[in-house]
Design a protein around this motif. Structure first.
Motif, short mmCIF file in Angstrom:
data_model
loop_
_atom_site.label_atom_id
_atom_site.label_comp_id
_atom_site.label_asym_id
_atom_site.label_seq_id
_atom_site.Cartn_x
_atom_site.Cartn_y
_atom_site.Cartn_z
N MET A 171 0.83 -1.19 0.00
CA MET A 171 0.00 0.00 0.00
C MET A 171 0.87 1.25 0.00
SD MET A 171 -3.06 -1.12 2.58
CE MET A 171 -1.87 -1.88 3.69
N LYS A 172 0.28 2.36 -0.44
CA LYS A 172 1.05 3.60 -0.60
C LYS A 172 1.21 4.39 0.69
CE LYS A 172 -0.49 4.17 -5.39
NZ LYS A 172 -1.29 5.01 -6.32
N ALA A 173 0.29 4.24 1.63
CA ALA A 173 0.35 5.06 2.83
C ALA A 173 -0.45 4.44 3.96
CB ALA A 173 -0.16 6.47 2.54
N SER A 174 -0.17 4.94 5.17
CA SER A 174 -0.96 4.61 6.36
C SER A 174 -1.56 5.91 6.88
CB SER A 174 -0.09 3.98 7.45
OG SER A 174 0.59 2.83 6.99
N VAL A 175 -2.87 5.92 7.05
CA VAL A 175 -3.55 7.08 7.63
C VAL A 175 -3.77 6.81 9.10
CG1 VAL A 175 -5.68 8.41 7.69
CG2 VAL A 175 -4.68 7.78 5.49
N ILE A 176 -3.23 7.68 9.95
CA ILE A 176 -3.30 7.50 11.40
C ILE A 176 -4.11 8.62 12.02
CG2 ILE A 176 -1.95 7.47 13.54
CD1 ILE A 176 0.38 6.27 11.93
N PHE A 177 -5.09 8.27 12.84
CA PHE A 177 -5.80 9.29 13.59
C PHE A 177 -6.24 8.75 14.94
CE2 PHE A 177 -8.81 7.49 10.49
CZ PHE A 177 -9.83 7.02 11.30
N SER A 178 -6.31 9.65 15.93
CA SER A 178 -6.65 9.26 17.29
C SER A 178 -8.13 9.41 17.56
CB SER A 178 -5.84 10.10 18.29
OG SER A 178 -6.17 11.47 18.15
N THR A 179 -8.58 8.72 18.60
CA THR A 179 -9.98 8.83 19.02
C THR A 179 -10.07 8.53 20.50
OG1 THR A 179 -12.26 8.20 18.46
CG2 THR A 179 -10.65 6.42 18.61
N PHE A 193 -4.47 2.55 0.65
CA PHE A 193 -3.89 2.93 1.93
C PHE A 193 -4.59 2.15 3.04
CE2 PHE A 193 -7.46 5.80 1.24
CZ PHE A 193 -8.07 5.89 2.49
N GLU A 194 -3.96 2.11 4.20
CA GLU A 194 -4.56 1.48 5.37
C GLU A 194 -4.94 2.55 6.39
OE1 GLU A 194 -1.60 -1.11 7.04
OE2 GLU A 194 -0.27 0.54 7.62
N ILE A 195 -5.95 2.25 7.20
CA ILE A 195 -6.40 3.16 8.25
C ILE A 195 -5.97 2.58 9.59
CG2 ILE A 195 -8.42 4.12 9.42
CD1 ILE A 195 -9.91 3.90 6.73
N ILE A 196 -5.29 3.40 10.39
CA ILE A 196 -4.88 2.98 11.72
C ILE A 196 -5.53 3.92 12.74
CG2 ILE A 196 -2.96 2.53 13.28
CD1 ILE A 196 -1.19 2.07 10.88
N ILE A 197 -6.41 3.37 13.56
CA ILE A 197 -7.11 4.17 14.57
C ILE A 197 -6.38 4.03 15.89
CG2 ILE A 197 -9.29 4.51 15.78
CD1 ILE A 197 -10.70 3.32 13.34
N ALA A 198 -5.83 5.16 16.36
CA ALA A 198 -5.08 5.21 17.61
C ALA A 198 -6.05 5.55 18.73
CB ALA A 198 -3.97 6.24 17.50
N ASP A 199 -6.46 4.54 19.48
CA ASP A 199 -7.53 4.66 20.47
C ASP A 199 -6.94 4.81 21.87
OD1 ASP A 199 -9.73 4.41 22.10
OD2 ASP A 199 -10.59 2.70 21.02
N ILE A 259 -6.92 -0.94 11.09
CA ILE A 259 -6.19 -1.48 12.23
C ILE A 259 -6.57 -0.67 13.46
CG2 ILE A 259 -3.89 -1.91 13.19
CD1 ILE A 259 -2.86 -1.98 10.27
N HIS A 260 -7.01 -1.34 14.50
CA HIS A 260 -7.43 -0.66 15.73
C HIS A 260 -6.37 -0.88 16.81
CE1 HIS A 260 -10.55 -0.39 19.24
NE2 HIS A 260 -9.89 0.75 19.09
N VAL A 261 -5.66 0.19 17.15
CA VAL A 261 -4.63 0.12 18.18
C VAL A 261 -5.19 0.78 19.44
CG1 VAL A 261 -2.27 0.75 18.81
CG2 VAL A 261 -2.83 0.25 16.42
N TRP A 262 -5.33 0.01 20.53
CA TRP A 262 -5.98 0.49 21.76
C TRP A 262 -5.03 0.38 22.94
CZ3 TRP A 262 -7.17 -1.84 26.46
CH2 TRP A 262 -8.15 -1.20 27.25
N GLN A 263 -5.15 1.33 23.87
CA GLN A 263 -4.46 1.22 25.15
C GLN A 263 -5.42 1.59 26.27
OE1 GLN A 263 -1.18 3.96 24.82
NE2 GLN A 263 -2.41 5.76 25.27
N GLU A 264 -5.14 1.16 27.48
CA GLU A 264 -6.00 1.45 28.61
C GLU A 264 -6.06 2.96 28.88
OE1 GLU A 264 -5.06 -0.76 32.09
OE2 GLU A 264 -5.38 -2.71 31.15
#
Length: 271
Positions: A1-9, A31-37, A60-65
């Protein structure tokens, strides 16, 4: 893929859904979507799982406590999760125009990062936007926006210009091309080299500080605020406090004075 789009929530499912629909309607789909949770409750994961089959791009859902406002840390974890060499950053309350990703890809260049802006909407307009408004692109048209609560302003020109005019305004704008968390992009190798975001910083300038370290590394920046368009949905900011601002200003002052390139508490703290 050409890029990763990263955004927080963070516990903002209504705005997050609108952001995801915005990326589903891009004219560039590779592109891929990476949700920084940053510690959302289960409702956020349930929304992402429900939308994933409806969107072409991998999510891709990246989560932390939940440990208070720790956006810098979750963004660093998202950088580690990215599978491409070019990273586009925005926020989970910003709806991208259909050419948002393709514009970032068009202007990317080794030795540079890209600096975009956002178009702030009032709450009335933010709430009025539907999935169909996003997929059709009508929520980026001034006529539609003014019918739904947007007031007249010279700033509205940002949504009306394209092509050469947008490029010309990028060139003459007095706004500096800084790293803006709602609309910026760069090469993963550069972000890893400076150890990503400073995790000692909470809300207030952590994105600018990252950009200042990129400058210290020798990178330059390009202004694309009139070309890469996203509309910012209104919300309250309960995490703002004066003590944090003072601490962050001190960190930024040190970064500038001592030409800091690599933050001591960053990406490598999560490996």
């Amino acid at each position: 893929m050409k890029a990763s789009v990263i955004f927080s929530t963070y516990n903002s499912e209504a705005w997050l859904e609108k952001t995801i629909w915005g990326f589903s309607a891009q004219d560039e789909t590779d592109f891929e979507i990476i949700i920084a949770d940053d510690g959302s409750k289960p409702a956020t994961k349930e929304l992402i799982d429900a939308l994933r089959p409806q969107v072409k791009m991998p999510i891709i859902h990246v989560w932390q406590e939940d440990n208070g406002f720790q956006k810098s840390q979750i963004l660093n974890k998202a950088i580690l999760a990215a599978t491409t060499d070019y990273l586009i950053f925005t926020d989970g309350d910003c709806i991208p125009r259909k050419d948002f990703v393709s514009t970032h890809l068009q202007y990317r260049e080794k030795g540079y990062f890209l600096s975009g802006g956002y178009f702030m909407l009032p709450m009335e307009t933010s709430v009025a936007i539907t999935k169909d408004d996003i997929l059709s692109g009508r929520c980026f048209r001034l006529e539609w926006l003014t019918k739904h609560g947007l007031k007249s302003s010279y700033k509205n020109v940002k949504l009306a210009v394209h092509g050469f005019t947008a490029s010309f305004l990028n060139w003459i704008t007095p706004t500096k091309a800084t790293w803006n968390g709602h609309n910026a992009s760069g090469w993963k190798e550069d972000l890893v080299a400076i150890n990503g975001f400073n995790q000692d910083m909470q809300y207030g300038g952590q994105d600018r500080e990252l950009g200042e370290r990129l400058f210290n590394k020798g990178l330059k920046s390009k202004q694309i605020r009139y070309s890469a368009i996203c509309i910012h949905l209104d919300h309250k900011r309960g995490y703002v406090n004066e003590e944090t601002w003072k601490k962050n200003y001190a960190i930024r002052a040190n970064t500038k004075k001592n030409k800091v390139v690599r933050t001591p508490v960053g990406i490598d703290s999560n490996q």
